[in-house]
Design a protein around this motif. Structure first.
Motif, mmCIF file in Angstrom:
data_model
loop_
_atom_site.group_PDB
_atom_site.id
_atom_site.type_symbol
_atom_site.label_atom_id
_atom_site.label_comp_id
_atom_site.label_asym_id
_atom_site.label_seq_id
_atom_site.Cartn_x
_atom_site.Cartn_y
_atom_site.Cartn_z
ATOM 1 N N TRP A 236 34.780 34.963 33.313
ATOM 2 C CA TRP A 236 34.676 33.714 33.719
ATOM 3 C C TRP A 236 35.812 33.054 32.824
ATOM 4 C CZ3 TRP A 236 35.459 31.004 28.641
ATOM 5 C CH2 TRP A 236 34.811 29.983 28.662
ATOM 6 N N THR A 237 36.445 34.092 31.792
ATOM 7 C CA THR A 237 37.583 33.652 30.981
ATOM 8 C C THR A 237 38.666 33.228 32.413
ATOM 9 O OG1 THR A 237 36.833 35.420 29.457
ATOM 10 C CG2 THR A 237 39.958 34.763 29.780
ATOM 11 N N LEU A 238 39.128 34.441 33.207
ATOM 12 C CA LEU A 238 39.786 34.534 34.664
ATOM 13 C C LEU A 238 39.541 32.841 35.342
ATOM 14 C CD1 LEU A 238 39.616 37.868 35.381
ATOM 15 C CD2 LEU A 238 41.197 36.818 34.780
ATOM 16 N N VAL A 239 38.514 33.305 35.429
ATOM 17 C CA VAL A 239 38.231 31.359 35.813
ATOM 18 C C VAL A 239 38.421 29.793 35.057
ATOM 19 C CG1 VAL A 239 36.468 30.262 37.064
ATOM 20 C CG2 VAL A 239 36.121 32.259 37.566
ATOM 21 N N GLN A 240 38.044 30.122 34.057
ATOM 22 C CA GLN A 240 39.077 29.337 33.656
ATOM 23 C C GLN A 240 40.170 29.163 33.385
ATOM 24 O OE1 GLN A 240 36.136 27.677 32.767
ATOM 25 N NE2 GLN A 240 36.511 27.253 30.866
ATOM 26 N N LEU A 241 41.153 30.675 33.182
ATOM 27 C CA LEU A 241 42.775 30.429 33.317
ATOM 28 C C LEU A 241 43.304 30.183 35.017
ATOM 29 C CD1 LEU A 241 42.921 33.909 31.651
ATOM 30 C CD2 LEU A 241 44.080 31.210 30.724
ATOM 31 N N THR A 242 42.587 30.396 35.819
ATOM 32 C CA THR A 242 43.463 30.353 37.106
ATOM 33 C C THR A 242 42.464 29.233 38.013
ATOM 34 O OG1 THR A 242 41.173 32.124 38.386
ATOM 35 C CG2 THR A 242 43.921 32.710 37.500
ATOM 36 N N GLY A 243 41.252 28.497 37.479
ATOM 37 C CA GLY A 243 40.716 27.790 38.698
ATOM 38 C C GLY A 243 40.182 28.111 39.882
ATOM 39 N N LEU A 244 40.249 29.878 40.119
ATOM 40 C CA LEU A 244 40.136 29.875 41.057
ATOM 41 C C LEU A 244 37.572 30.296 40.910
ATOM 42 C CD1 LEU A 244 43.030 33.095 41.473
ATOM 43 C CD2 LEU A 244 42.097 30.490 43.190
ATOM 44 N N HIS A 245 37.656 30.673 42.548
ATOM 45 C CA HIS A 245 35.967 31.170 42.993
ATOM 46 C C HIS A 245 35.258 32.220 41.584
ATOM 47 C CE1 HIS A 245 32.432 31.939 44.558
ATOM 48 N NE2 HIS A 245 32.113 30.654 45.280
ATOM 49 N N PRO A 246 34.560 32.159 41.217
ATOM 50 C CA PRO A 246 34.487 33.935 40.516
ATOM 51 C C PRO A 246 34.314 34.527 41.618
ATOM 52 C CG PRO A 246 32.959 32.404 40.863
ATOM 53 C CD PRO A 246 33.833 31.581 40.752
ATOM 54 N N LEU A 247 34.249 34.404 42.667
ATOM 55 C CA LEU A 247 34.265 36.104 43.468
ATOM 56 C C LEU A 247 35.670 36.673 44.197
ATOM 57 C CD1 LEU A 247 31.702 35.103 46.266
ATOM 58 C CD2 LEU A 247 31.570 36.638 44.322
ATOM 59 N N VAL A 248 36.796 35.213 43.394
ATOM 60 C CA VAL A 248 37.648 35.803 43.749
ATOM 61 C C VAL A 248 38.314 36.880 42.592
ATOM 62 C CG1 VAL A 248 40.467 34.556 44.057
ATOM 63 C CG2 VAL A 248 38.358 34.367 45.513
ATOM 64 N N VAL A 249 38.038 35.888 41.232
ATOM 65 C CA VAL A 249 38.722 36.836 40.629
ATOM 66 C C VAL A 249 37.834 38.037 40.220
ATOM 67 C CG1 VAL A 249 39.876 34.490 39.636
ATOM 68 C CG2 VAL A 249 37.147 35.788 38.486
ATOM 69 N N MET A 250 36.357 38.276 41.131
ATOM 70 C CA MET A 250 35.671 39.152 40.304
ATOM 71 C C MET A 250 35.830 40.543 40.671
ATOM 72 S SD MET A 250 31.900 40.219 41.796
ATOM 73 C CE MET A 250 32.057 40.783 43.003
ATOM 74 N N PRO A 251 37.034 41.104 41.820
ATOM 75 C CA PRO A 251 38.310 42.238 41.798
ATOM 76 C C PRO A 251 38.704 42.387 40.226
ATOM 77 C CG PRO A 251 38.326 40.998 43.232
ATOM 78 C CD PRO A 251 37.509 39.832 43.200
ATOM 79 N N ILE A 252 39.118 42.011 39.784
ATOM 80 C CA ILE A 252 40.123 41.969 38.513
ATOM 81 C C ILE A 252 38.940 42.206 37.511
ATOM 82 C CG2 ILE A 252 41.881 40.663 37.212
ATOM 83 C CD1 ILE A 252 42.767 38.880 38.918
ATOM 84 N N ALA A 253 38.097 41.052 36.801
ATOM 85 C CA ALA A 253 37.038 41.508 36.197
ATOM 86 C C ALA A 253 36.631 43.104 36.271
ATOM 87 C CB ALA A 253 35.843 40.593 36.733
ATOM 88 N N MET A 254 36.224 43.772 37.448
ATOM 89 C CA MET A 254 36.144 44.470 37.408
ATOM 90 C C MET A 254 36.819 45.537 37.174
ATOM 91 S SD MET A 254 34.405 44.273 41.394
ATOM 92 C CE MET A 254 33.617 46.251 42.207
#
Lengths: 321, 296, 244
Positions: free
Chosen positions: B52-70
């Motif tokens: 969620w935080t990554l989505v807020q920061l980058t505005g990207l789709h959650p699935l795109v930031v998911m690897p980083i979150a992982m």
């Protein structure tokens, strides 16, 4: 003078809650300290006890099942009996398996129970809970009613303590220790391990139900989320581990100690500005959790270690070879 | 029929995939690390909040930031293991379970402290469903979840079947003692288990968040069904956990279908109890689960 | 120099001592058999080689160098492979995967060795893609041994390899043991089927109550009347703690 009165009432309430938790912890000690069982659904059995007595002792109302206006004793006994029966059924399924399975199953039971409380509103008044539960001595003048209730709780703590201590030193208790220490040889000696475990589990749950009933009458109110059920379960575990598992005095010590710590930290954080105060609750939980981890790693025996003649411990690794 | 598929079956499949991915981590930890990890749900929660935080920061789709979150979730899991579980490796099992119970609450508190308890959304906006075959209505987000879940499941399958470490993980799931005797690097397998478990947990959480919302109790709510799935499939059987998860997810959703008359078969308020009932059922009937896992 | 030597070892589990000064030697190329009544400590003695219990006194030597109380994962890497009595295969892995895991420690290409193992155990070659848990008892034992042999060990330790097998398979296993030994691997074997085991043994040791009682060549022990009384007619010896 007023301040002193305030502190005194606060002290009484601390001691009362501490006592109720002491009963809970003693119950858990029977299951964990004596029998080596992991009950993660303490809040569930606690709640069953609370609701049973609530339903049986309150006046008639359309909001929930009840109106039997039974005397307190009936409420307490019914709470213990019902819990005992449920514990028996749960135990029948799960006790023959490893401790983890029991942990999962007991958490499940607690959750199911919470769902029943929320959904069967005809019986339980759902999320709004059962209120106006009668309280012993409530018609006495303040502060005597508080003292009297505290005395009641302490007497119950004492009785439970004596009973579990007697049990611990009895032949029954020694068999439990033998089973916990070295199950294969206890089995070889002809002891029916399942039956003993069941007894430990059921008795422990019944004691927890008693604590629940006490709480219900003390607060005059129960609801499905009275305390975060998980937190309550967790706190009792911390109490036992910190105080000293397998040691009944340790259980009582841990209960009072942790309750005071928990409440004291609440005072501290309530002085913070609102915004932080809400979040501070989470810090408290975090710190209590950290305390638990430290004890698990450094002082697994707790403050008051178990006192008994040293029995050769079966090394965990030896089971694998 | 269309109603059944659209409103019960597909949601069941989604929920089932989420349970399945989470349960794989649980089942392997159960057998390789030898304890029921109560804090596993919180890996999901934390992973979601990272996303969620990554989505807020980058505005990207959650699935795109998911690897980083992982990756972040994996780091969390590895640190937790190092600090809290490793010292207890040789302690009685119950100590580990108690520790994980404590960690469950600690992690949740941290999340609640930093992110607050309000519901959040990771994919705002309402989406119009796609019509398939004039019959099935699937929303794009469900499509995304199903496809991503399949990709992950395939990746896990590949890992377990074709890589040395994956085979070592399966070997250790079968028998940690024999793995040690065979010379398998058990610490390495333990680390791999945390990595895989945490990564999948994060993904499962993100899928759930995409499907519903982000909240601090997500992990705990999923805990019981995930345990049930692991036990149903057979403890120590990753493919069992997969199947178990799907079964439980489907059962949960389908249970409120009005099979008889117009009332749901089961009061939806008790949906959460379905997993538990199935678990108790399997423990009574066949404790080793569908795929004959370990019974302790 | 012996391949493996136990020098008067004492040890057990936790506070219970099971071995009270056990000694034995495996010379290069030998099959050494350890027999004795239930609870004698035979399996325990074997496990002490592999670092599976704590030895309080005495030494374990591999090629003359001490490996006393070395943890199993390191002992394996020194070339000692152990086949436990139970739980000795990875049930959900295929035969081939089991053998691959056996070679885990190897850095080189083990494919040639794999082929050698299949030659040694033809039924395994047929069933290589089959899940090991679905095989018969005798075939499972082959997987267990094959797995251990993947490392081309200096010595193979076998804990009651014929336990639970029918008489027909027992004979097969003993003949396999002889073949493996014939190919150059010394073997230390604990056995309950004393008579059959001694017939293939170069050297035998009889343990009773955690101590050496008799020792000698296989043939000598077979012909010894006291040994015969203990096992080959007398039945079980008295009591004894659980054999580790």
């Amino acid at each position: 003078m007023d301040a002193f009165y305030g502190y005194m009432l606060y002290g009484i309430s601390l001691a009362t809650m501490g006592g109720i938790y002491a009963v809970l912890t003693l119950g858990l000690n029977v299951q964990w300290g004596f029998t080596g069982l992991f009950n993660a659904g303490i809040a569930g059995f606690f709640g069953i006890g609370a609701y049973t007595t609530a339903i049986l002792t309150t006046a008639p109302t359309h909001r929930h099942l009840g109106g039997y206006e039974m005397p307190y004793v009936v409420g307490f006994l019914a709470a213990m009996l019902l819990c005992g029966i449920i514990a028996y059924l749960v135990g029948k399924v799960c006790l023959r398996l490893r401790s983890d399975y029991l942990a999962i199953a007991t958490i499940g039971i607690a959750e199911i129970f919470r769902l029943i409380l929320k959904n069967e509103t005809w019986a339980t008044n759902g999320p709004r809970g059962v209120s106006e539960i009668p309280k012993p001595f409530e018609h006495w003048p303040e502060p005597w009613n508080q003292f009297a209730f505290l005395a009641l709780v302490l007497v119950i703590v004492a009785i439970v303590y004596v009973l579990v201590e007697v049990a611990r030193k009895s032949p029954w208790g020694r068999v439990m220790t033998a089973i916990r220490e070295n199950e294969p040889s206890a089995k070889a000696a002809g002891k029916n391990v399942e039956v003993f475990r069941m007894e430990g589990f059921v008795i422990g749950c019944m004691i927890m139900a008693l604590a629940g009933a006490l709480m219900a009458h003390y607060l005059k109110f129960v609801d499905p989320n009275a305390t975060d059920p998980l937190l309550a379960t967790f706190l009792v575990w911390v109490m036992l581990i910190v105080g000293g598992s397998a040691n009944n005095k340790g259980a009582i010590l841990g209960a009072f100690l942790m309750w005071v710590v928990w409440s004291a930290t609440e005072i501290v954080t309530s002085r913070l500005p609102d915004e932080l105060a809400i979040r501070a609750a989470y810090i408290r939980i975090f710190l209590i959790g950290l305390m638990l981890q430290i004890f698990l790693q450094k002082f697994p025996q707790g403050i008051l270690p178990e006192k008994r003649p040293t029995v050769p411990k079966s090394n965990r690794n030896s089971e694998t070879v | 029929m269309a109603e059944f598929i659209n409103f019960y079956f597909i949601p069941g499949l989604i929920l089932g995939s989420i349970y399945a991915l989470g349960a794989i981590g649980i089942t392997m930890t159960f057998v390789i690390l030898r304890f029921a990890n109560f804090a596993h749900g919180e890996s999901m929660t934390l992973g979601v909040y990272f996303a969620w935080t990554l989505v807020q920061l980058t505005g990207l789709h959650p699935l795109v930031v998911m690897p980083i979150a992982m990756v972040l979730t994996v780091l969390y899991a590895l640190s937790i293991d190092r600090i809290f579980y490793k010292p207890l490796r040789n302690a009685p099992v119950v100590m580990l379970v108690v520790a994980s119970f404590g960690l469950m609450l600690m992690t949740r508190s941290v999340v609640q402290f930093f992110w607050g308890v309000q519901l959040k959304s990771v994919l705002p906006g309402i989406q119009k469903p796609i019509m398939v075959l004039d019959y099935l209505r699937i929303s794009p987000k469900h499509m995304m979840i199903i496809i991503s879940a399949l990709v992950l499941m395939f990746a896990v399958h590949y890992l377990l079947t074709y890589t040395k470490i994956g085979k070592a993980m399966r070997a250790m799931s079968d028998s940690p003692e024999l793995a040690r005797l065979t010379g398998i690097d058990t610490e390495k397998v333990v680390l791999a288990t945390w990595v895989v478990g945490a990564a999948l947990a994060c993904a499962a959480g993100v899928f759930l968040a995409i499907d519903t919302h982000v909240e601090t109790r997500m992990g705990f709510k999923l805990l019981l069904p995930m345990f049930a799935a692991a036990i149903l499939g057979g403890v120590g059987r990753p493919y069992g956990a997969l199947v178990g998860g799907l079964i439980i997810g489907l059962a949960e959703e389908i249970s409120s279908y009005p099979f008889i008359g117009t009332e749901p078969l089961l009061n939806p308020g008790y949906k959460a109890g379905v997993a538990f009932a199935i678990m108790i059922g399997i423990l009574i009937w066949r404790p080793s689960g569908l795929f004959k896992g370990k019974v302790f | 120099m012996s391949v493996i030597e136990l020098q008067s070892v004492y040890g057990g589990y936790g506070d219970t001592e099971i071995l009270h000064g056990v000694s034995l030697k495996v010379e290069p190329g030998e099959i050494v058999v350890v027999i004795g009544p239930n609870g004698a400590g035979k399996s325990t003695a074997m496990k002490s080689v592999f670092g599976l219990l704590h030895l309080t006194k005495g030494e374990v030597l591999l090629d003359g160098a001490p490996i006393t109380n070395t943890p199993p994962e390191q002992v394996v890497r020194k070339g000692v492979c152990y086949v436990p009595q139970t739980e000795n295969i990875f049930q959900s892995l295929t035969v081939e995967e089991n053998l691959e895991m056996g070679a885990y420690v190897r850095e080189d290409d083990f494919k040639p060795r794999l082929d050698e193992i299949y030659e040694l155990f033809p039924p395994l070659a047929e069933k290589r893609k089959q899940s090991a848990g679905t095989l018969s008892g005798g075939q499972r034992q082959m997987v267990a041994m094959g797995k251990a042999l993947m490392l081309e060990p200096k010595i193979l330790l076998l804990d009651e390899p014929t336990a639970g097998l029918s008489p027909k398979f027992r004979g097969e296993i003993f003949s396999i043991v002889k073949t493996i030994n014939g190919l150059g691997t010394p073997i230390l074997m604990v056995e309950q089927n004393a008579k059959q085991a001694l017939t293939i043994a170069d050297q035998g040791y009889v343990l009773v109550d955690g101590q050496n009682k008799f020792a000698g060549s296989g043939r000598d022990l077979l012909e010894d009347p006291e040994v015969a009384e203990m096992f080959l007619g007398g039945g079980k010896a008295a009591g004894g703690e659980n054999d580790g």
